[in-house]
Design a protein around this motif. Structure first.
Motif, PDB file in Angstrom:
ATOM      1  N   GLU A 398      -8.544   2.249  -6.559  1.00 25.82           N
ATOM      2  CA  GLU A 398      -8.153   0.835  -6.517  1.00 25.82           C
ATOM      3  C   GLU A 398      -6.636   0.684  -6.457  1.00 25.82           C
ATOM      4  O   GLU A 398      -6.114  -0.170  -5.732  1.00 25.82           O
ATOM      5  N   MET A 399      -5.925   1.522  -7.208  1.00 26.97           N
ATOM      6  CA  MET A 399      -4.459   1.434  -7.175  1.00 26.97           C
ATOM      7  C   MET A 399      -3.932   1.854  -5.800  1.00 26.97           C
ATOM      8  O   MET A 399      -2.969   1.263  -5.285  1.00 26.97           O
ATOM      9  N   ALA A 400      -4.541   2.867  -5.181  1.00 24.51           N
ATOM     10  CA  ALA A 400      -4.106   3.298  -3.851  1.00 24.51           C
ATOM     11  C   ALA A 400      -4.323   2.190  -2.829  1.00 24.51           C
ATOM     12  O   ALA A 400      -3.439   1.885  -2.013  1.00 24.51           O
ATOM     13  N   ALA A 401      -5.506   1.569  -2.870  1.00 22.34           N
ATOM     14  CA  ALA A 401      -5.795   0.485  -1.918  1.00 22.34           C
ATOM     15  C   ALA A 401      -4.829  -0.675  -2.109  1.00 22.34           C
ATOM     16  O   ALA A 401      -4.308  -1.252  -1.146  1.00 22.34           O
ATOM     17  N   ARG A 402      -4.547  -1.019  -3.379  1.00 25.07           N
ATOM     18  CA  ARG A 402      -3.623  -2.141  -3.635  1.00 25.07           C
ATOM     19  C   ARG A 402      -2.190  -1.762  -3.279  1.00 25.07           C
ATOM     20  O   ARG A 402      -1.416  -2.617  -2.854  1.00 25.07           O
ATOM     21  N   TYR A 403      -1.851  -0.500  -3.452  1.00 25.79           N
ATOM     22  CA  TYR A 403      -0.496  -0.064  -3.071  1.00 25.79           C
ATOM     23  C   TYR A 403      -0.269  -0.299  -1.587  1.00 25.79           C
ATOM     24  O   TYR A 403       0.732  -0.909  -1.196  1.00 25.79           O
ATOM     25  N   TRP A 404      -1.190   0.141  -0.750  1.00 31.43           N
ATOM     26  CA  TRP A 404      -0.999  -0.043   0.699  1.00 31.43           C
ATOM     27  C   TRP A 404      -1.074  -1.519   1.073  1.00 31.43           C
ATOM     28  O   TRP A 404      -0.342  -1.977   1.969  1.00 31.43           O
ATOM     29  N   PHE A 405      -1.912  -2.277   0.392  1.00 25.17           N
ATOM     30  CA  PHE A 405      -1.966  -3.714   0.662  1.00 25.17           C
ATOM     31  C   PHE A 405      -0.620  -4.375   0.351  1.00 25.17           C
ATOM     32  O   PHE A 405      -0.080  -5.140   1.168  1.00 25.17           O
ATOM     33  N   LEU A 406      -0.078  -4.077  -0.811  1.00 19.45           N
ATOM     34  CA  LEU A 406       1.199  -4.689  -1.205  1.00 19.45           C
ATOM     35  C   LEU A 406       2.344  -4.207  -0.320  1.00 19.45           C
ATOM     36  O   LEU A 406       3.283  -4.965  -0.039  1.00 19.45           O
ATOM     37  N   ARG A 407       2.283  -2.967   0.147  1.00 20.02           N
ATOM     38  CA  ARG A 407       3.324  -2.480   1.054  1.00 20.02           C
ATOM     39  C   ARG A 407       3.259  -3.222   2.391  1.00 20.02           C
ATOM     40  O   ARG A 407       4.281  -3.498   3.015  1.00 20.02           O
ATOM     41  N   ARG A 408       2.033  -3.541   2.859  1.00 24.13           N
ATOM     42  CA  ARG A 408       1.900  -4.356   4.083  1.00 24.13           C
ATOM     43  C   ARG A 408       2.520  -5.728   3.878  1.00 24.13           C
ATOM     44  O   ARG A 408       3.215  -6.255   4.758  1.00 24.13           O
ATOM     45  N   VAL A 409       2.234  -6.323   2.724  1.00 22.44           N
ATOM     46  CA  VAL A 409       2.799  -7.643   2.428  1.00 22.44           C
ATOM     47  C   VAL A 409       4.316  -7.563   2.391  1.00 22.44           C
ATOM     48  O   VAL A 409       5.020  -8.402   2.971  1.00 22.44           O
TER      49      VAL A 409
END
Length: 980
Positions: A398-409
């Motif tokens: 979950e942290m990995a998925a959110r990390y890439w999501f936040l980096r896209r943002v």
């Protein structure tokens, strides 16, 4: 070739990007098609003029991102080439071209700067298109950005080495491979070191020297030589020219940046890390990677540093110190719903930095024993931590998925204008722009996913640190019964960080003996007993535990009841942590809640940290709060209560990182506008009951100084000028005690001063200062608008006109406010001799320095190159017509950002605006937390953590060095810009 869907360019069909304005997107395509035709980009012109999925995609990009639109306008050839060379292949070609720049036969500093800027800009543009089209996922995008940064640094370093070789300053063993054996080491830190660079990131470098390297003719002169080369490297990469810049470059992560040269001998660096290095520096070194210069020497240095970074055994104290690193960002963790508008994607609650700290703290604890946990990449290490059981697999995924999501943002936010920002927009329309760039249908659907991502990160982050080792756990007693001290309890208190455990034990026994009203009921004492261990751990974590707990004791002494508070703190650890932060870091806020415990009630609002305290928000709450007031005195008391609570809550938002300094300044100013305006309305009504009204009478308040520029701090006085007007034939007011107009408005102003500044049982609303009125203290306290107009046009000094550049009507009759605003604009816009204005400003600055010298580097207002210098630059520019924004802003930071090209180049504007942001953030926090100046030898550690988090720096020494560097730049700009 499949042109219509973008396959020929990107290797796959493009993602759909809906524009904010379809008509504008079509217009952008037509404009670019015309430009492409003029530049012989015939295939691009045909594509843009037609209808296709690729054209629609480009229209969306150009409508949503002004920066990418301008890139396309400046270099349509970069798109034309994609018909022959698909994007991925073109990026490889650009990579080769960057690497070759240093080896051109006629390479010069000017030619290298130009080539790198142009090649970087094209690559930057194409990388963004690859990301937005779906050709590259975010992981590939950050790798491309990192490779671009690395290549540019390497090319610049190679050129500088060859140039030094040509001048005989170095004797390179192999000029075809200039870095080999050169003795100059460039370490990439942070995101560049981890190959996780964001779209508009600066790059963190450490420059080291190997004096005995084969290329160095004289080891004794190596430091001077490589310091000069490092300075040239920074200039080559970050100076703004007509072609832009390559990368903003930051060298502040080197050892002790305030007292060490820009390039440091390897031996000195090793000695520093082994003798004085701190845990945040160990964490920073996790990502260190040699990217340019003498790679072999750099890798040897990093290998030698391994025992410092990766310790095999950690005692309890060391583990607690590792976990204390996260306190730099812990304070922002609030309660209730998370705001999306204005959220800091990097530093805010549930943001990127929490994921990075989540990983790095575990690496520091476990990496000494498990080499597999020593990697640089955040997501890779999440997987390893899960594999080895340090975190759950679910948390890792979950942290990995959110990390890439936040980096896209984060990348999308920066693609809009190529700004180094991590803040989401604070209005719905601009948030929709970010949502559309990310492929969402609208802002609401993006906001829901974004908030969910932050909540997920915050959940895992909090869970990790809630179970972190604590010194108190399993180490002694916490017994506060009887009259004497329990030895085990004193030992536990000492381990928790209390320096006077016996005194602290006596204070806590007082709580349990019911000596305060708040603890007189058995239930309250029971709740407090259950809460005490958590309280002691929280206050112990402030590093100045005794002071924090004694402030909390004073707070308890003033409370009428405590069951609700104790229950709330027990069920809400984050609120307890926030209270500990206030008690440990912010003596001024602690004094406020001690004197006025009711302000603490505002923290119970679950929406506190999810709503921005803008003017509409404050106005609505003020109207509700005042609605029941009847008597004049009750109105004034309610205004004081409301202002005190809202100042406190704005301060909490600033302290927790929910808002930045600029928003805090606007919020404090909006609060002053509204409450002083309400007081003025009440005073006029009350005054008219006795003295009546003047025929045609109008009065308005002109905000000056920091109120006028909307940069108030928590403790600011308020500068005002009261203006009035009336019918020409009016001779006196129509009340039972009539007054002549001038006497009427003078008395009205004195009543306003008393209403706002006189202390009542609820304190003071604001301290008012009217010395900026015409003729200062010698003039009447109220000024007729015609007298104001005449004085400003005929008799005012330069400094008074400079002050007028910040003037803004804040309350009173709307028509007179409008007239006053127009008059101020007219006076400021009068043509002037720039040389005279600059000369007067220089003389004033010199006089100020002589009469009020700065006490130390933390006297941010008065230091040479400090806030006053920035204000003088902005005010001189405004008076001389060198501000490009319309309407002319009054805020210093906005003026500096809008300085015209004829006055200051882009780099100067950036540096001045950045300096102002730094000073404002530090000033807002210091004025919020302290009642006086900061003592640099006695900084509350909690306050130090808040300051460092706010500017994203790891250490007070680094911050002080940054302030010194910034002030030198500002002073240099002042001397150059005002020497006209």
């Amino acid at each position: 070739m499949k042109i219509k869907d973008g396959t020929a360019w990107f290797g796959s069909p493009v993602r759909v990007l809906r524009p904010l304005d379809s008509a504008r997107a079509r217009e952008e395509l037509n404009n670019l098609a015309s430009l492409a035709a003029e530049r012989n980009c015939t295939r691009l012109a045909a594509l843009l003029a037609g209808k296709s999925a690729l054209a629609d995609f480009l229209g969306g990009v150009f409508d949503l991102s002004p920066y990418l639109r301008d890139c396309a306008r400046n270099m349509p050839e970069s798109l034309e080439r994609l018909f022959e060379e698909p994007l991925g292949v073109r990026l490889l070609s650009l990579q080769e071209a960057i690497c070759a720049v240093a080896f051109e036969p006629d390479a010069s500093e000017t030619s290298v700067m130009k080539a790198l800027r142009r090649l970087k800009r094209e690559a930057h543009f194409l990388i963004a298109l690859g990301d937005l089209s779906g050709e590259a996922d975010v992981e590939k995008t950050v790798q491309r950005l990192s490779l671009l940064g690395e290549s540019c640094v390497k090319a610049a370093v190679d050129f500088l080495l060859l140039d030094a070789h040509r001048q005989g300053k170095l004797q390179l063993p192999d000029p075809a491979n200039p870095a080999q054996g050169c003795g100059w080491i460039l370490l990439a830190m942070g995101k560049l070191g981890a190959r996780e660079l964001n779209y508009s990131s600066d790059i963190d470098l450490i420059a080291l020297i190997e004096p005995e390297a084969p290329a160095v003719p004289d080891p004794l002169e190596a430091t001077d030589l490589f310091v000069r080369l490092t300075r040239r490297l920074v200039r080559l990469l970050q100076d703004r020219t007509e072609d832009g810049y390559v990368f903003r470059t930051d060298l502040r992560l080197r050892p002790d940046p305030g007292s060490t040269p820009l390039a440091l001998p390897v031996e000195a660096a090793l000695n520093y890390y082994e003798s004085r290095g701190q845990n945040w520096e160990r964490a920073a070194m996790i990502k260190a990677r040699t990217i340019a210069g003498d790679v072999d020497a750099g890798d040897r240095f990093l290998a030698e540093l391994q025992p410092y970074v990766w310790r095999k055994y950690l005692d309890y104290a060391a583990i607690a110190d590792v976990h204390s690193i996260k306190r730099q960002i812990h304070a922002h963790k609030g309660h209730g719903e998370i705001a999306v508008l204005g959220h800091n994607v990097k530093l805010g609650r549930g943001g990127i930095r929490e994921i990075e700290f989540f990983v790095q703290t575990q690496q520091l604890i476990a990496g000494g024993r498990f080499p597999q946990l020593r990697g640089r990449e955040t997501v890779g290490m999440l997987s390893e931590l899960a594999e080895r059981g340090w975190i759950t697999r679910e948390a890792g995924e979950e942290m990995a998925a959110r990390y890439w999501f936040l980096r896209r943002v984060e990348n999308a936010v920066q693609m809009v204008a190529d700004e180094q920002t991590h803040l989401l927009p604070d209005d719905e329309d601009e948030l929709a722009r970010i949502a559309l760039l990310l492929g969402y249908e609208d802002g609401a659907s993006f906001a829901a996913d974004f908030r969910h991502a932050l909540q997920t990160v915050e959940h895992h982050y909090a869970a990790l640190f809630e179970t972190a080792p604590q010194l108190s756990r399993g180490r002694g007693n916490l017994v506060f019964t009887g009259d004497g001290d329990d030895p085990g309890t004193l030992a536990t208190l000492s381990e928790l960080g209390f320096e006077r455990p016996s005194d602290i034990a006596r204070v806590i026994r007082g709580w349990h003996f019911g000596r305060y009203r708040v603890t007189r009921s058995a239930e309250a004492r029971e709740r407090l007993t259950e809460l005490t261990p958590a309280l002691l751990e929280a206050f112990g974590g402030t590093k100045r535990a005794d002071e924090a707990l004694l402030r909390f004791d004073a707070f308890l002494a003033g409370l009428p009841a405590g069951i609700q508070l104790f229950s709330l703190l027990q069920s809400n650890p984050r609120l307890l942590q926030l209270l500990a932060t206030i008690m440990g870091a912010a003596p001024r806020l602690a004094a406020i809640i001690t004197r006025r415990p009711h302000v603490f009630d505002g923290l119970l609002d679950p929406a506190l940290l999810s709503e921005l305290p803008n003017r509409a928000y404050l106005a609505e709450r003020l109207a509700t709060f005042l609605s029941g007031a009847r008597a004049f005195e009750e109105m004034l008391d309610r205004l004081r209560i409301f202002a005190a609570e809202q100042k406190f809550l704005i301060g909490i938002r600033l302290l927790t990182g929910t808002i930045d300094a600029e928003r805090a300044g606007k919020a404090f100013s909006d609060l002053a506008d509204l409450t002083i305006g309400a007081a003025f309305d009440a005073v006029q009504e009350e005054f008219a009951r006795v003295h009546g009204r003047i025929a045609g009478g109008r009065a308005a308040i002109l905000g000056m100084g920091k109120l006028g520029s909307r940069e108030l701090t928590a403790g600011s006085d308020v500068d005002l000028i009261l203006l009035y007007d009336h019918a020409p034939e009016a001779e006196e007011s129509d009340g039972v005690k009539p007054l002549a107009p001038s006497h009427y408005y003078a008395r009205l102003t004195q009543r306003l001063i008393a209403a706002v500044s006189a202390p009542t049982a609820e304190g003071v609303l604001y301290e008012l200062d009217l010395r900026l009125r015409p003729s200062g203290n010698k003039g009447p306290v109220a000024t007729h608008i015609d007298a104001f107009r005449k004085y400003q046009r005929n008799d005012a000094w330069t400094w008074e006109h400079m002050a007028l550049t910040r003037a803004r009507p804040v309350a009173g009759d709307p028509s007179l406010c409008k007239e006053a605003a127009e008059e101020v604009q007219t006076i400021v816009s009068i043509p002037r001799d720039p040389r005279k204005i600059a000369r007067d400003a220089r003389q004033m600055r010199k006089l100020l320095e002589e009469e009020k010298p700065a006490k130390d580097i933390w006297d941010l207002k008065l230091i040479p190159g400090g806030i006053i210098d920035l204000e003088f630059i902005a005010q001189v520019a405004a008076l001389c017509g060198f501000v490009s924004a319309e309407p002319r802003p009054t805020a210093t930071g906005e003026v500096l950002a809008a300085l015209s090209d004829s006055f200051a180049d882009a780099q100067t504007r950036d540096e001045l605006a950045e300096a102002h942001r730094l000073y404002m953030m530090l000033t807002q926090i210091l004025r919020l937390c302290l009642t006086g100046l900061l003592d640099p030898d006695d900084v509350p550690p909690g306050l130090a953590d808040v300051l460092l988090r706010s500017v994203d720096l790891p250490d007070l020494r680094v911050l002080e060095a940054h302030i010194r560097d910034t002030s030198k730049k500002v002073r240099a700009h002042l001397e150059r810009l005002l020497k006209r």
